[in-house]
Design an enzyme around this catalytic site. Structure first.
Site, PDB file in Angstrom:
ATOM      1  N   ARG A  85       0.893  -1.169   0.000  1.00 55.94           N
ATOM      2  CA  ARG A  85       0.000   0.000   0.000  1.00 55.94           C
ATOM      3  C   ARG A  85       0.923   1.208   0.000  1.00 55.94           C
ATOM      4  O   ARG A  85       1.624   1.468   0.995  1.00 55.94           O
ATOM      5  CB  ARG A  85      -0.917  -0.002   1.223  1.00 55.94           C
ATOM      6  CG  ARG A  85      -1.644   1.313   1.405  1.00 55.94           C
ATOM      7  CD  ARG A  85      -2.828   1.210   2.331  1.00 55.94           C
ATOM      8  NE  ARG A  85      -3.915   0.495   1.704  1.00 55.94           N
ATOM      9  CZ  ARG A  85      -5.169   0.477   2.166  1.00 55.94           C
ATOM     10  NH1 ARG A  85      -5.484   1.116   3.261  1.00 55.94           N
ATOM     11  NH2 ARG A  85      -6.107  -0.187   1.528  1.00 55.94           N
ATOM     12  N   HIS A 112      -6.991   1.297  -6.756  1.00 52.24           N
ATOM     13  CA  HIS A 112      -7.207   0.341  -5.655  1.00 52.24           C
ATOM     14  C   HIS A 112      -7.871  -0.917  -6.242  1.00 52.24           C
ATOM     15  O   HIS A 112      -9.024  -1.230  -5.943  1.00 52.24           O
ATOM     16  CB  HIS A 112      -8.111   0.993  -4.602  1.00 52.24           C
ATOM     17  CG  HIS A 112      -8.169   0.255  -3.288  1.00 52.24           C
ATOM     18  ND1 HIS A 112      -7.357  -0.816  -2.986  1.00 52.24           N
ATOM     19  CD2 HIS A 112      -8.949   0.454  -2.188  1.00 52.24           C
ATOM     20  CE1 HIS A 112      -7.637  -1.243  -1.768  1.00 52.24           C
ATOM     21  NE2 HIS A 112      -8.599  -0.492  -1.261  1.00 52.24           N
ATOM     22  N   GLN A 115      -9.748  -3.879  -4.241  1.00 60.19           N
ATOM     23  CA  GLN A 115     -11.062  -3.495  -3.736  1.00 60.19           C
ATOM     24  C   GLN A 115     -12.146  -3.809  -4.774  1.00 60.19           C
ATOM     25  O   GLN A 115     -13.215  -4.326  -4.439  1.00 60.19           O
ATOM     26  CB  GLN A 115     -11.068  -1.984  -3.427  1.00 60.19           C
ATOM     27  CG  GLN A 115     -12.423  -1.467  -2.965  1.00 60.19           C
ATOM     28  CD  GLN A 115     -12.809  -2.003  -1.598  1.00 60.19           C
ATOM     29  OE1 GLN A 115     -12.035  -1.916  -0.663  1.00 60.19           O
ATOM     30  NE2 GLN A 115     -14.002  -2.555  -1.479  1.00 60.19           N
ATOM     31  N   ASP A 203     -17.296   7.090  -1.997  1.00 55.39           N
ATOM     32  CA  ASP A 203     -16.119   6.883  -1.141  1.00 55.39           C
ATOM     33  C   ASP A 203     -15.884   8.180  -0.374  1.00 55.39           C
ATOM     34  O   ASP A 203     -16.500   9.225  -0.675  1.00 55.39           O
ATOM     35  CB  ASP A 203     -14.903   6.516  -2.020  1.00 55.39           C
ATOM     36  CG  ASP A 203     -13.666   6.121  -1.209  1.00 55.39           C
ATOM     37  OD1 ASP A 203     -13.798   5.847   0.007  1.00 55.39           O
ATOM     38  OD2 ASP A 203     -12.571   6.099  -1.793  1.00 55.39           O
ATOM     39  N   CYS A 243     -16.312   1.309  -0.166  1.00 54.92           N
ATOM     40  CA  CYS A 243     -15.173   0.449   0.185  1.00 54.92           C
ATOM     41  C   CYS A 243     -14.855   0.487   1.676  1.00 54.92           C
ATOM     42  O   CYS A 243     -14.201  -0.421   2.195  1.00 54.92           O
ATOM     43  CB  CYS A 243     -13.947   0.840  -0.636  1.00 54.92           C
ATOM     44  SG  CYS A 243     -13.326   2.495  -0.284  1.00 54.92           S
ATOM     45  N   ARG A 271     -13.622  -8.982   0.632  1.00 55.09           N
ATOM     46  CA  ARG A 271     -12.185  -8.687   0.475  1.00 55.09           C
ATOM     47  C   ARG A 271     -11.377  -9.949   0.789  1.00 55.09           C
ATOM     48  O   ARG A 271     -10.424 -10.270   0.099  1.00 55.09           O
ATOM     49  CB  ARG A 271     -11.744  -7.551   1.417  1.00 55.09           C
ATOM     50  CG  ARG A 271     -12.334  -6.169   1.148  1.00 55.09           C
ATOM     51  CD  ARG A 271     -11.933  -5.582  -0.194  1.00 55.09           C
ATOM     52  NE  ARG A 271     -10.514  -5.529  -0.431  1.00 55.09           N
ATOM     53  CZ  ARG A 271      -9.693  -4.567   0.001  1.00 55.09           C
ATOM     54  NH1 ARG A 271     -10.159  -3.547   0.677  1.00 55.09           N
ATOM     55  NH2 ARG A 271      -8.398  -4.584  -0.309  1.00 55.09           N
TER      56      ARG A 271
HETATM   57  N1   CP Z   1     -11.311  -0.538   1.772  1.00 55.88           N
HETATM   58  C1   CP Z   1     -10.057  -0.595   2.243  1.00 55.88           C
HETATM   59  O1   CP Z   1      -9.090  -0.767   1.501  1.00 55.88           O
HETATM   60  O2   CP Z   1      -9.969  -0.481   3.587  1.00 55.88           O
HETATM   61  P1   CP Z   1      -8.635  -0.355   4.429  1.00 55.88           P
HETATM   62  O3   CP Z   1      -8.065   1.026   4.168  1.00 55.88           O
HETATM   63  O4   CP Z   1      -9.079  -0.513   5.846  1.00 55.88           O
HETATM   64  O5   CP Z   1      -7.666  -1.404   4.003  1.00 55.88           O
HETATM   65  N1  NVA Z   2      -9.986   6.614  -1.348  1.00 54.39           N
HETATM   66  C1  NVA Z   2      -9.647   6.097  -0.048  1.00 54.39           C
HETATM   67  C2  NVA Z   2      -9.809   4.626  -0.029  1.00 54.39           C
HETATM   68  C3  NVA Z   2      -9.549   3.987   1.308  1.00 54.39           C
HETATM   69  C4  NVA Z   2      -9.649   2.497   1.261  1.00 54.39           C
HETATM   70  C5  NVA Z   2      -8.220   6.483   0.300  1.00 54.39           C
HETATM   71  O1  NVA Z   2      -7.342   6.409  -0.563  1.00 54.39           O
HETATM   72  O2  NVA Z   2      -7.990   6.868   1.450  1.00 54.39           O
END
Ligand code: CP
Ligand code: NVA
Length: 286
Positions: A85, A112, A115, A203, A243, A271
């Protein structure tokens, strides 16, 4: 394969066993916080019989300036796959370029994808095949929206996005999707986007790393919130997805996310099953 993984529960499907996920090690690297991605990848790998090693990037020497390329080569000598990440998408691509093991995108500032694998699975469970259906996105044209756009091109569903023009999705991703045959429409009107949609998605207005822009974003996105009034414009039986993490009273009203059309808990559960499918594919045992 996510559906098969879900059906199998904690038992590893026997046809996966000979492939040898047992004893494989997945490394998880986090430059940003995570609940779902971290826990679901960790459990997915363990339930498939493998092992995991999770580290924050500040625990690695990259935090002190060791090149990503060197890190990629070293980690490839230790582990069988890497999930990262990353703050910047380029970190992911550089890692993937120099690693000799599969590298999985666990979210970047641009996309992402894992997801969306779970989201498509959730759509299929709730409604049926997504091909030819309509999905509406309302809110920030962010990393999750970008992955929906990419999926639309690959899976043949119509995707209409309502975003403030200042926060439209990245042009290059839309252009790529359209070239690939994706039916992508952009508007600045949430009601137009949601009209007749089988699924409404939104989101957070402030993604990780955007905290300094929070005030401006909330001003721009106020009109894009999902409430009951907006959901009524969707198709009969339409579902709501997010998400997570969600901010009730901002991008979504509590009565929508906690109401009967919401499938967000299935989405979160999926997930886990989707990660198993992704890992099996990456490790060559599907
Ligand atoms: N939706 C998602 O990726 O959640 P997290 O940030 O908790 O991993
Ligand atoms: N768009 C959000 C998604 C979190 C899972 C972010 O990047 O923070």
């Amino acid at each position: 394969m996510g559906h098969a993984m879900k059906k199998a529960g904690k038992r590893v499907p026997t046809r996966l066993r000979p492939g040898g996920i047992e004893d494989a090690v997945l490394m998880l690297i986090f430059e940003k916080p995570s609940t779902r991605t971290r826990v679901s990848f960790d459990l997915a790998m363990r339930q498939l019989g493998g092992q995991t090693l999770a580290l924050n990037h500040t625990d690695l020497q990259v935090g002190r300036g060791e090149p990503i390329s060197d890190t990629a080569k070293v980690l490839s000598r230790y582990v069988d796959a890497i999930m990262i990440r990353a703050n910047k998408h380029e970190t992911l691509t550089e890692l993937a370029e120099h690693a000799s093991v599969p590298v999985i995108n666990g979210l970047t500032d641009r996309t992402h994808p894992c997801q969306i694998v779970a989201d498509i699975m959730t759509f299929e469970e709730s409604i049926g095949p997504i091909k030819g259906r309509k999905v509406a996105w309302t809110g920030d044209g962010n990393n999750v929206a970008a992955s929906w756009i990419q999926a639309s091109a690959r899976l043949g569903f119509k995707l209409t996005l309502a975003c403030p023009p200042q926060l439209n999705p990245e042009r290059a991703i839309i252009d790529w999707a359209r070239r690939e045959g994706g039916a992508i429409e952009l508007t600045d009107d949430p009601a137009e986007a949601v009209a007749g949609a089988d699924c409404v998605v939104t989101d957070t207005w402030v993604s990780m790393g955007q905290q300094t822009e929070a005030t401006r974003r909330k001003q721009l996105l106020g009109a894009y919130a999902v409430d009951e009034r907006l959901m009524k414009k969707a198709a009969r039986g339409a579902i709501f997805m997010h998400c997570l993490p969600a901010y009730r009273g901002h991008e979504v009203a509590a009565d929508v996310i906690d109401g009967p059309r919401s499938v967000v808990w299935d989405e979160a559960e999926n997930r886990l099953h989707a990660q198993k499918a992704i890992l099996a594919w990456c490790l060559g045992v599907d």
